[in-house]
Design an enzyme around this catalytic site. Structure first.
Site, PDB file in Angstrom:
ATOM      1  N   TYR A   1      16.323  31.210   5.891  1.00 37.03           N
ATOM      2  CA  TYR A   1      15.407  32.245   6.377  1.00 37.03           C
ATOM      3  C   TYR A   1      15.769  32.657   7.803  1.00 37.03           C
ATOM      4  O   TYR A   1      16.072  31.803   8.637  1.00 37.03           O
ATOM      5  CB  TYR A   1      13.966  31.722   6.337  1.00 37.03           C
ATOM      6  CG  TYR A   1      13.517  31.374   4.946  1.00 37.03           C
ATOM      7  CD1 TYR A   1      13.430  32.347   3.950  1.00 37.03           C
ATOM      8  CD2 TYR A   1      13.227  30.056   4.605  1.00 37.03           C
ATOM      9  CE1 TYR A   1      13.030  32.027   2.657  1.00 37.03           C
ATOM     10  CE2 TYR A   1      12.822  29.727   3.317  1.00 37.03           C
ATOM     11  CZ  TYR A   1      12.731  30.714   2.353  1.00 37.03           C
ATOM     12  OH  TYR A   1      12.348  30.384   1.074  1.00 37.03           O
TER      13      TYR A   1
ATOM     14  N   LYS B   1       0.833  -1.209   0.000  1.00 39.08           N
ATOM     15  CA  LYS B   1       0.000   0.000   0.000  1.00 39.08           C
ATOM     16  C   LYS B   1       0.869   1.262   0.000  1.00 39.08           C
ATOM     17  O   LYS B   1       2.078   1.194   0.226  1.00 39.08           O
ATOM     18  CB  LYS B   1      -0.928  -0.006   1.218  1.00 39.08           C
ATOM     19  CG  LYS B   1      -0.195   0.109   2.547  1.00 39.08           C
ATOM     20  CD  LYS B   1      -1.159  -0.106   3.695  1.00 39.08           C
ATOM     21  CE  LYS B   1      -0.444  -0.034   5.027  1.00 39.08           C
ATOM     22  NZ  LYS B   1      -1.283  -0.517   6.114  1.00 39.08           N
TER      23      LYS B   1
HETATM   24  C1  PLP Z   1      -0.674  -1.862   6.428  1.00 41.28           C
HETATM   25  C2  PLP Z   1      -1.376  -3.126   6.613  1.00 41.28           C
HETATM   26  C3  PLP Z   1      -0.660  -4.311   6.841  1.00 41.28           C
HETATM   27  C4  PLP Z   1       0.857  -4.346   6.951  1.00 41.28           C
HETATM   28  O1  PLP Z   1       1.283  -3.676   8.112  1.00 41.28           O
HETATM   29  P1  PLP Z   1       2.838  -3.460   8.407  1.00 41.28           P
HETATM   30  O2  PLP Z   1       2.881  -2.929   9.778  1.00 41.28           O
HETATM   31  O3  PLP Z   1       3.310  -2.476   7.406  1.00 41.28           O
HETATM   32  O4  PLP Z   1       3.492  -4.773   8.250  1.00 41.28           O
HETATM   33  C5  PLP Z   1      -1.390  -5.487   6.976  1.00 41.28           C
HETATM   34  N1  PLP Z   1      -2.741  -5.487   6.907  1.00 41.28           N
HETATM   35  C6  PLP Z   1      -3.460  -4.375   6.683  1.00 41.28           C
HETATM   36  C7  PLP Z   1      -4.950  -4.468   6.612  1.00 41.28           C
HETATM   37  C8  PLP Z   1      -2.812  -3.149   6.527  1.00 41.28           C
HETATM   38  O5  PLP Z   1      -3.524  -2.045   6.303  1.00 41.28           O
END
Ligand code: PLP
Length: 401
Positions: free
Chosen positions: A293, A70
């Site tokens: 800045y 993701k």
């Molecule tokens: C992000 C996610 C994961 C993986 O989590 P990590 O901590 O990055 O390993 C697994 N399942 C779902 C539903 C997620 O949203």
């Protein structure tokens, strides 16, 4: 224990030392062919990604990995990381949380099953099902939805059941899922799995796993097979074997995220990217001259500085000025002044130790000081954030695998 792990994720851990990370010097040479221009870039390291997958598979006792990709593959790039994960024999499929991410992975040539862990419209589902994307089911409308999608796509709908066993965020409440799953099964859906999200509270995680298992066996007793069960994200893969079930579903650890203090100490995972830019200006400041800045930083004596044309819009934390360093030619150069939208100034020292065009690394595996966990901690963000904020607009350079 759980609290300290969570605190670690939020950046409360000590700076990894060279000894802990086992790499006081450059661990790998830079790319053979860095891009010729002065635009900053993200370098993706397929060998590191593949090595991390093997480490995770070992933790998972050889169970198949459903690799979460993701948020643009944790910042690395779907088109760059997706095919590497697809090729890894330990990976049985990929999982995403946006319909567009599933499409982008297919467009990048990913062939293994992709699970969309989110809701989508019927129109989206028709297209996705045709592209061999598995849906996640949890709504009351799932049976009718799938029947319509199947009809319009002229394909069997393949799906995983998304169950809420106590996280209270997504999925169908597992205590209200028995009749529902029977209806889903009657709608002709091919059930390829059932999954839940753990709260990362070890005792309750066990209870959640139990709820998922009990749901699956009740369904089986009624003649409905829900398929492989999965729950474990990176932290659970690393520390809670009792949650590993039939397959594991990690993301962050695959890309090199440390997940926990214990894992950091073992130094088995390596960030699979570098954030890099070329030196655009080298200048000698006189005593009293300022940088940025409000002249937020002043030279106390004649000092050479270098300007890197990279800033917070690219994903380098604005707060990196609170102690972060860039690695240029094997030397660490402290960030001074202000990290602005597109520029960062670093101190070279008494000598002009870098030249215009030299490559600077702001995050990567090459030295503990530029490890994303260190950058995150020093700049007061989480290591997840350091990855997730890598700008998708930066060009990606993929090293030879
Ligand atoms: C992000 C996610 C994961 C993986 O989590 P990590 O901590 O990055 O390993 C697994 N399942 C779902 C539903 C997620 O949203």
């Amino acid at each position: 224990m759980a609290a300290s792990r969570r605190a670690f994720l939020l950046g409360a851990a000590a700076v990894p030392t060279a000894a802990r990370l086992g790499r006081g010097t450059l661990s790998r040479p830079g790319p053979a062919d860095p891009p010729p221009g002065f635009d900053p870039w993200v370098e993706v390291d397929p060998a590191a990604l593949a090595a991390n997958v093997r480490v995770v598979a070992r933790y998972a006792g050889g169970r198949p990995i459903l690799a979460v990709a993701k948020n643009n593959a944790y910042g690395l790039g779907l088109a760059e990381a997706g095919p590497v994960l697809d090729r890894a024999p330990e990976v049985s499929g990929l999982a995403v949380v946006r319909a567009g991410e599933a499409r982008a992975l297919r467009d990048a040539g990913v062939r293994k099953p992709i699970l969309l862990m989110a809701r989508c419209t019927v129109d989206e589902a028709v297209e996705l099902v045709r592209r061999e994307v598995r849906l996640s089911l949890f709504g009351d409308d799932a049976p009718g939805f799938c029947a319509e999608v199947g009809r319009r796509a002229r394909r069997q709908v393949r799906a995983h059941l998304y169950l809420d066993t106590g996280m209270g965020r997504m999925g169908r409440r597992v205590d209200r899922a028995d009749d529902w799953v029977d209806e889903v099964a009657r709608a002709g859906v091919v059930l390829e799995g059932a999954f839940t999200e753990l709260t990362e509270d070890p005792d309750f995680d066990r209870e959640q796993v139990e709820r998922l298992r009990a749901f699956a066996s009740r369904a089986a007793a009624r003649g409905v097979r829900v398929g492989p069960l999965h729950a474990a994200s990176s932290a659970a893969v690393a520390h809670q074997p009792e949650t590993h079930l039939d397959l594991v579903r990690p993301g962050f650890a695959l890309y090199g995220g440390l997940v926990s203090r214990e894992m950091a100490e073992r130094a088995e995972l390596r960030p699979a990217f570098r954030l890099r830019a070329r030196v655009a200006r080298v200048e000698r400041l006189e005593a009293g001259d300022g940088v940025s800045y409000h002249r937020r930083w002043r030279a106390e004596r004649p000092t050479w500085v270098a300007t890197l044309p990279i800033g917070y819009v690219d994903g380098y934390p604005a707060e990196a000025v609170k102690g972060c360093e860039a690695l240029i030619g094997g030397r660490l150069c402290p960030v001074v002044g202000t990290v602005t939208a597109s520029h960062t100034v670093v101190v070279l020292g008494d000598e002009p130790t870098a030249r215009v065009g030299d490559v600077a690394t702001l995050m990567g595996p090459d030295h503990p000081a530029i490890h994303p966990d260190t950058v995150a901690r020093r700049s007061g963000t989480s290591e997840y954030g350091a990855y997730f904020r890598l700008s998708p607009l930066l060009p990606r350079l993929t090293l030879a695998g």
